[in-house]
Scaffold this motif. Structure first.
Motif, PDB file in Angstrom:
ATOM      1  N   ILE A 163       8.456  -9.273   7.434  1.00 47.90           N
ATOM      2  CA  ILE A 163       7.522  -9.509   7.672  1.00 47.90           C
ATOM      3  C   ILE A 163       6.920  -9.314   6.269  1.00 47.90           C
ATOM      4  N   SER A 166       4.599 -12.924   1.098  1.00 48.27           N
ATOM      5  CA  SER A 166       3.790 -13.051  -0.206  1.00 48.27           C
ATOM      6  C   SER A 166       4.747 -13.809  -1.130  1.00 48.27           C
ATOM      7  N   SER A 189       0.997 -13.349   8.923  1.00 46.91           N
ATOM      8  CA  SER A 189      -0.133 -12.870   9.776  1.00 46.91           C
ATOM      9  C   SER A 189      -0.128 -13.783  10.828  1.00 46.91           C
ATOM     10  N   ALA A 207       6.701  -6.008   3.971  1.00 42.42           N
ATOM     11  CA  ALA A 207       5.965  -6.019   3.322  1.00 42.42           C
ATOM     12  C   ALA A 207       4.998  -6.728   3.392  1.00 42.42           C
ATOM     13  N   VAL A 228       9.247  -1.982   1.860  1.00 42.03           N
ATOM     14  CA  VAL A 228       8.988  -2.454   0.501  1.00 42.03           C
ATOM     15  C   VAL A 228       7.067  -1.327   0.705  1.00 42.03           C
ATOM     16  N   HIS A 231       1.440   3.040   0.300  1.00 44.62           N
ATOM     17  CA  HIS A 231       0.394   3.589  -0.157  1.00 44.62           C
ATOM     18  C   HIS A 231      -0.389   4.651  -0.043  1.00 44.62           C
ATOM     19  N   ASP A 241       5.283   0.659   4.946  1.00 46.66           N
ATOM     20  CA  ASP A 241       4.474  -0.081   5.983  1.00 46.66           C
ATOM     21  C   ASP A 241       4.864   0.244   7.509  1.00 46.66           C
ATOM     22  N   GLY A 262      10.513   1.111  -3.999  1.00 46.71           N
ATOM     23  CA  GLY A 262       9.692   1.522  -6.090  1.00 46.71           C
ATOM     24  C   GLY A 262      10.457   2.014  -6.794  1.00 46.71           C
ATOM     25  N   THR A 265      11.872  -1.275  -7.555  1.00 45.25           N
ATOM     26  CA  THR A 265      11.192  -2.066  -8.785  1.00 45.25           C
ATOM     27  C   THR A 265      11.835  -2.477  -9.846  1.00 45.25           C
TER      28      THR A 265
HETATM   29  P1  NAD Z   1       0.568  -9.527  -0.152  1.00 44.68           P
HETATM   30  O1  NAD Z   1      -0.909  -8.423   0.854  1.00 44.68           O
HETATM   31  O2  NAD Z   1       0.441 -10.519  -0.937  1.00 44.68           O
HETATM   32  O3  NAD Z   1       1.232  -9.945   1.260  1.00 44.68           O
HETATM   33  C1  NAD Z   1       1.099  -9.647   2.593  1.00 44.68           C
HETATM   34  C2  NAD Z   1       1.918 -10.403   4.181  1.00 44.68           C
HETATM   35  O4  NAD Z   1       1.871 -10.186   5.123  1.00 44.68           O
HETATM   36  C3  NAD Z   1       1.429 -11.652   4.061  1.00 44.68           C
HETATM   37  O5  NAD Z   1       2.131 -12.956   3.580  1.00 44.68           O
HETATM   38  C4  NAD Z   1       0.362 -11.360   5.806  1.00 44.68           C
HETATM   39  O6  NAD Z   1       1.258 -12.558   6.014  1.00 44.68           O
HETATM   40  C5  NAD Z   1       1.163 -11.126   6.257  1.00 44.68           C
HETATM   41  N1  NAD Z   1       0.710 -10.128   7.346  1.00 44.68           N
HETATM   42  C6  NAD Z   1      -0.196  -9.413   6.820  1.00 44.68           C
HETATM   43  N2  NAD Z   1      -0.926  -8.231   8.357  1.00 44.68           N
HETATM   44  C7  NAD Z   1       0.345  -8.726   8.976  1.00 44.68           C
HETATM   45  C8  NAD Z   1       0.438  -8.799  10.557  1.00 44.68           C
HETATM   46  N3  NAD Z   1      -0.436  -8.214  11.131  1.00 44.68           N
HETATM   47  N4  NAD Z   1       1.564  -9.213  11.590  1.00 44.68           N
HETATM   48  C9  NAD Z   1       2.760 -10.475  10.615  1.00 44.68           C
HETATM   49  N5  NAD Z   1       2.689 -10.041   8.810  1.00 44.68           N
HETATM   50  C10 NAD Z   1       1.136  -9.754   8.529  1.00 44.68           C
HETATM   51  O7  NAD Z   1       1.502  -7.933  -0.054  1.00 44.68           O
HETATM   52  P2  NAD Z   1       2.556  -8.153  -0.730  1.00 44.68           P
HETATM   53  O8  NAD Z   1       2.602  -8.303  -2.516  1.00 44.68           O
HETATM   54  O9  NAD Z   1       3.614  -8.871  -0.116  1.00 44.68           O
HETATM   55  O10 NAD Z   1       2.878  -6.421  -0.596  1.00 44.68           O
HETATM   56  C11 NAD Z   1       3.418  -6.329   0.231  1.00 44.68           C
HETATM   57  C12 NAD Z   1       3.315  -4.465   0.621  1.00 44.68           C
HETATM   58  O11 NAD Z   1       4.250  -4.390  -0.180  1.00 44.68           O
HETATM   59  C13 NAD Z   1       2.229  -3.864  -0.057  1.00 44.68           C
HETATM   60  O12 NAD Z   1       1.991  -2.559   0.300  1.00 44.68           O
HETATM   61  C14 NAD Z   1       2.479  -3.637  -1.926  1.00 44.68           C
HETATM   62  O13 NAD Z   1       2.058  -2.783  -2.984  1.00 44.68           O
HETATM   63  C15 NAD Z   1       4.105  -3.327  -1.470  1.00 44.68           C
HETATM   64  N6  NAD Z   1       4.677  -3.389  -2.848  1.00 44.68           N
HETATM   65  C16 NAD Z   1       5.459  -2.861  -3.382  1.00 44.68           C
HETATM   66  C17 NAD Z   1       6.484  -2.539  -4.479  1.00 44.68           C
HETATM   67  C18 NAD Z   1       7.282  -1.631  -4.645  1.00 44.68           C
HETATM   68  O14 NAD Z   1       7.720  -1.893  -5.883  1.00 44.68           O
HETATM   69  N7  NAD Z   1       7.571  -0.861  -4.227  1.00 44.68           N
HETATM   70  C19 NAD Z   1       6.079  -4.022  -5.309  1.00 44.68           C
HETATM   71  C20 NAD Z   1       5.937  -4.701  -4.518  1.00 44.68           C
HETATM   72  C21 NAD Z   1       4.731  -5.033  -3.220  1.00 44.68           C
END
Ligand code: NAD
Length: 285
Positions: A163, A166, A189, A207, A228, A231, A241, A262, A265
């Motif tokens: 999911i 990005s 989304s 994610a 992933v 928050h 998430d 986390g 990474t």
């Molecule tokens: P992003 O905002 O760039 O992408 C989010 C994705 O989710 C988008 O592709 C969007 O289409 C999709 N989305 C949004 N709402 C949706 C819905 N209702 N249904 C289906 N899909 C939906 O976020 P990102 O950079 O990919 O990060 C995602 C999460 O992972 C964030 O919480 C971020 O903080 C976390 N993250 C954690 C680490 C780590 O090291 N643990 C690293 C990177 C990102």
């Protein structure tokens, strides 16, 4: 009761392996050096940067720190990247995101030499990943693959649903699961009836960036759920998430937040610093 996938322990394993390889390289007179660039003083970025530098120290990788003021111009930042690209003693370059408003992130990231791109964001490395050539892979999705493999969870032939699409998580995650012979669906989304798709998943990687959005209704009995998301809630506690309390009883295995994806990474960033030496010196590490 789901098996809890211990990201802290697996990250410690990966870092110990890196530490041993860095020590072997040192014996051969080869050092490993990461340049970490931060522009401005965003508190979350400062924490990430500090943790990355600490991890370098723990595994024996030298880190160079560049803390630039908020007013840094695009030209100044590009000049620093050019300088670091040219330096033989710098193996990896990391520019901490997000950059302050007014700076063009894409142009900066594209300027980092693909041979020093330890974050795996350069289009050349993204291309290498998609055709299965050696290169850098974005740290978070690479960490998820290690979590699955080192927990004995088979990917080959399994229904894998991601999911989020990005560039730093969802898309490379899909490519990596495909490389491991998973049957992959990447949702986002605009996906119609998300639950219907996620319910098919043997492996569900989430994610989205929406706190606790994924509840038990989205998950097949016995599925592996990788969260992933990260928050910080109003109470100061971290959550993902995935609604852990709702999903844990139906999942076969699940990652907690904190202590799941986390820590992986940063461990994979350390691994990518070794990759940088291998690519630059054309040696295997
Ligand atoms: P992003 O905002 O760039 O992408 C989010 C994705 O989710 C988008 O592709 C969007 O289409 C999709 N989305 C949004 N709402 C949706 C819905 N209702 N249904 C289906 N899909 C939906 O976020 P990102 O950079 O990919 O990060 C995602 C999460 O992972 C964030 O919480 C971020 O903080 C976390 N993250 C954690 C680490 C780590 O090291 N643990 C690293 C990177 C990102």
């Amino acid at each position: 009761m789901a098996k809890i996938i211990d990201g802290k322990a697996i990250a410690a394993q990966v870092k110990e392996e890196v530490r041993q390889k860095v020590a072997q390289l040192a014996e051969q007179g080869v050092s490993v050096c990461l340049a970490v660039v931060q522009v401005g003083s965003d508190p979350a970025s400062s924490v990430y940067v500090r943790n990355k530098k600490k991890a370098c120290e723990a595994v024996g990788i030298k880190s160079l720190s560049y803390e630039l003021p908020e007013e840094t111009t695009q030209a100044e930042l590009l000049a620093l990247v050019d300088d670091l690209n040219a330096r033989a003693d710098v193996n990896g370059i990391l520019v901490q995101l997000p950059l302050p408003k007014g700076l063009n992130e894409e142009e900066i990231l594209d300027r980092i030499s693909p041979l020093k791109d330890v974050d795996g964001f350069h289009p050349q490395n993204v291309g290498c990943l998609s055709v299965g050539k050696p290169g850098f892979v974005s740290c978070t999705p690479a960490g998820v693959i290690q979590l699955l493999k080192r927990s004995g969870i088979a990917i080959d032939g399994q229904e894998c649903v991601v999911i989020g699409r990005s560039n730093i998580v969802g898309k490379p995650m899909g490519m990596l699961l495909l490389q491991e012979n998973g049957t992959v669906t990447v949702t986002h989304s605009h996906t119609k009836d998300l639950k219907e798709v996620t319910k098919r998943a043997d492996i569900l990687v989430v994610a989205i960036g929406k706190p606790r959005m994924i509840t038990a209704e989205y998950v097949k009995e016995g599925a592996t759920v990788i969260d992933v998301g990260i928050h910080r809630g109003g109470d100061g506690k971290l959550c993902g998430d995935v609604d852990f309390d709702s999903v844990e009883p139906v999942a076969g295995a699940i990652t907690p937040v904190p202590g799941g994806v986390g820590p992986m990474t940063i461990a994979m960033l350390m691994h990518n610093c070794l990759t940088s030496v291998a690519l630059q010196k054309k040696i295997s590490v």
